[in-house]
Write a protein that holds these residues in place. Structure first.
Motif, PDB file in Angstrom:
ATOM      1  N   LEU A   1       1.399  -1.740   0.424  1.00  0.00           N
ATOM      2  CA  LEU A   1      -0.018   0.239  -0.474  1.00  0.00           C
ATOM      3  C   LEU A   1       0.886   1.937   0.136  1.00  0.00           C
ATOM      4  O   LEU A   1       0.800   2.323  -0.189  1.00  0.00           O
ATOM      5  N   LEU A   2       1.630   1.531   0.670  1.00  0.00           N
ATOM      6  CA  LEU A   2       2.494   2.350   0.889  1.00  0.00           C
ATOM      7  C   LEU A   2       3.589   2.772  -0.222  1.00  0.00           C
ATOM      8  O   LEU A   2       4.237   4.015  -0.738  1.00  0.00           O
TER       9      LEU A   2
ATOM     10  N   THR B   1       1.203   3.651  -2.918  1.00  0.00           N
ATOM     11  CA  THR B   1       1.321   5.754  -2.953  1.00  0.00           C
ATOM     12  C   THR B   1       2.025   5.877  -3.370  1.00  0.00           C
ATOM     13  O   THR B   1       1.633   7.029  -3.914  1.00  0.00           O
ATOM     14  N   THR B   2       3.749   5.976  -3.110  1.00  0.00           N
ATOM     15  CA  THR B   2       4.429   6.368  -4.256  1.00  0.00           C
ATOM     16  C   THR B   2       4.093   6.736  -6.001  1.00  0.00           C
ATOM     17  O   THR B   2       4.291   8.270  -6.493  1.00  0.00           O
TER      18      THR B   2
ATOM     19  N   ALA C   1       1.132   7.308  -7.176  1.00  0.00           N
ATOM     20  CA  ALA C   1       0.042   7.660  -6.756  1.00  0.00           C
ATOM     21  C   ALA C   1       0.639   9.624  -6.949  1.00  0.00           C
ATOM     22  O   ALA C   1      -0.382   9.766  -7.282  1.00  0.00           O
TER      23      ALA C   1
ATOM     24  N   LEU D   1      -4.803   7.494  -7.580  1.00  0.00           N
ATOM     25  CA  LEU D   1      -5.192   7.139  -6.122  1.00  0.00           C
ATOM     26  C   LEU D   1      -6.442   5.769  -5.993  1.00  0.00           C
ATOM     27  O   LEU D   1      -6.322   4.683  -5.703  1.00  0.00           O
TER      28      LEU D   1
ATOM     29  N   PRO E   1      -3.319   2.582  -4.369  1.00  0.00           N
ATOM     30  CA  PRO E   1      -3.768   2.729  -3.474  1.00  0.00           C
ATOM     31  C   PRO E   1      -5.291   2.066  -2.805  1.00  0.00           C
ATOM     32  O   PRO E   1      -5.424   2.243  -1.407  1.00  0.00           O
TER      33      PRO E   1
END
Length: 435
Positions: free
Chosen positions: A54-55, A58-59, A61, A381, A384
């Motif tokens: 998930l982390l 997120t990068t 995104a 988005l 994530p």
């Protein structure tokens, strides 16, 4: 009667647009693929596997969030000074950070500074791609006859699957020829460093471009806007809003077919990296000839009609995608992702030409950039958000499938409400002498 051959200058523009588009998408999708595979280990170690993914996603995104910045800035100057001059700069802004990512030490060496620097590189990638898409598409579309813009407009579009496929092939070779431990330790850097070769070649081709016919005509007729963004918002706000809605489905589905499917395969189906990469290669191979054919078909039946039906097909293909993925049978998994990708490729083939039909030349670079790049935030988005939905549902994909279906249906309604100015049958089309 045979179709007249394009002039040499126009053929050079088409080649340069395709090469640049393929290079940019190689770089951008390479990040998403690698983030789904190893960035959780390299830059976010010590986390639970799902949380680390998930982390890392997120990068991914962040690059989508900064794409509108590049779209607005380069759109302004593209409508003010021309398309050609911006294309070289956008390529440098995209290519240099990609090479630097391949040289960036991980968390074990730099600590918290490592993911911060990774985020900065991803932000620069987003800015470069934000200015690239509209410039590459319009450089081609505005250099060819109106009645052939669907076909030739599809050529820069196939830079997306071509670049994505090349990235997947390179990553697959690196992953197959080494162990998972070696790949996570250093081999993942090789595809990023190889992008330097593509950068040099694409730059050489682009430096030889000439300005587009549409922009030259607008400049001669003194129709160049001083503030293209202001003119767009003031006079073309309705197609702008509808365009954002119409493009949202592609922003979502493109990322589902890439990073989300890879993360789902590895994290929840607990299958190898190789399988997730193989699932991405075949759809990209098949989508290239399909998109060329769809571009030509769009010139015949209307690019808007083909765009809307492509969105409907993508919505329908969402549920077979996850149903076949859950079988864990490789042929069925490949079938599911291939059907989904090909349905999405149908609308993507004519997307840039359709948007160019909607907006006038004097605000077109800004308009197409804003539509594509602002809606891309939703796409950024998506990985994530999809990971969060899967975590909340304990790996059950059906809530995610329902959300994707809803976005595609909404986009189809928005596209159906848009009014092209220059497609076959419109007054502008016939006034331009198109046969």
């Amino acid at each position: 009667m045979s179709t007249p051959r394009l002039p040499k200058a126009a053929r050079r523009v088409v080649l340069a647009s395709f090469m640049g588009s393929a290079f940019e998408w190689y770089d951008f999708s390479l990040y998403g693929t690698t983030a789904a595979l190893v960035f959780n280990q390299v830059f976010f170690p010590g986390s639970d596997a799902a949380v680390g993914s998930l982390l890392a996603l997120t990068t991914t995104a962040v690059g989508f969030v900064t794409r509108p910045v590049g779209g607005i800035v380069f759109g302004h100057f593209g409508d003010r000074v021309g398309r050609k001059k911006l294309l070289v700069l956008t390529m440098l802004i995209m290519g240099v950070p990609t090479i630097l990512i391949g040289l960036l030490p991980g968390y074990a060496t730099l600590g918290p500074a490592a993911p911060v620097l990774l985020l900065i590189m991803r932000m620069l990638q987003g800015i470069g791609l934000g200015g690239e898409y509209a410039g590459a598409a319009l450089a081609t579309i505005e250099s060819v006859p109106q009645g052939r813009r669907g076909f030739f407009g599809a050529i820069p579009q196939i830079g997306n699957p071509a670049g994505g496929m090349l990235g997947s092939v390179v990553v697959l070779l690196c992953n197959t020829l080494t162990s998972d431990e070696q790949y996570a330790a250093w081999v993942w850097r090789v595809p990023f460093l190889l992008s330097g070769i593509l950068l040099v070649y694409a730059m050489v081709v682009r430096l030889r471009l000439t300005e587009t016919g549409d922009f030259d005509q607008a400049r001669r007729e003194r129709r160049v806007e001083r503030a293209p963004l202001l003119a767009l918002v003031r006079h073309h706000w309705r197609p702008l809003l509808l365009g954002l809605g119409a493009r949202s489905a592609d922003a979502v589905s493109g990322n589902v077919a890439g990073a989300v499917v890879i993360a789902y395969t590895v994290t929840y189906l607990q299958m190898s990296n190789d399988i997730s990469l193989i699932n991405n290669i075949l759809p990209n191979v098949l989508s290239i000839p399909l998109m060329l054919w769809m571009g030509r078909f769009g010139d015949v039946i209307g690019r808007k009609r083909l765009f809307v039906w492509g969105l409907v097909a993508t919505a329908v293909a969402t549920f077979p995608l996850f149903g076949l993925m859950d079988t864990k049978a490789l042929p069925l998994m490949v079938l599911g992702i291939t059907l989904f990708k090909l349905c999405n490729s149908t609308q993507f083939a004519v997307q840039s030409a359709f948007l160019a039909d909607v907006f006038p030349t004097e605000v077109r670079y800004t308009a197409v950039s804003c539509v594509y790049q602002i809606s891309s935030i939703i796409g950024g988005l998506t990985p994530p958000a999809a990971a969060a939905i899967l975590i909340a549902s304990h790996g059950n994909p059906w809530p995610l499938a329902a959300a994707i279906f809803g976005v595609c249906a909404l986009s189809a309604l928005c596209a159906a409400a848009m009014r092209p100015q220059t497609e076959a049958g419109s007054p502008v089309y016939h006034a331009q002498g198109v046969r």
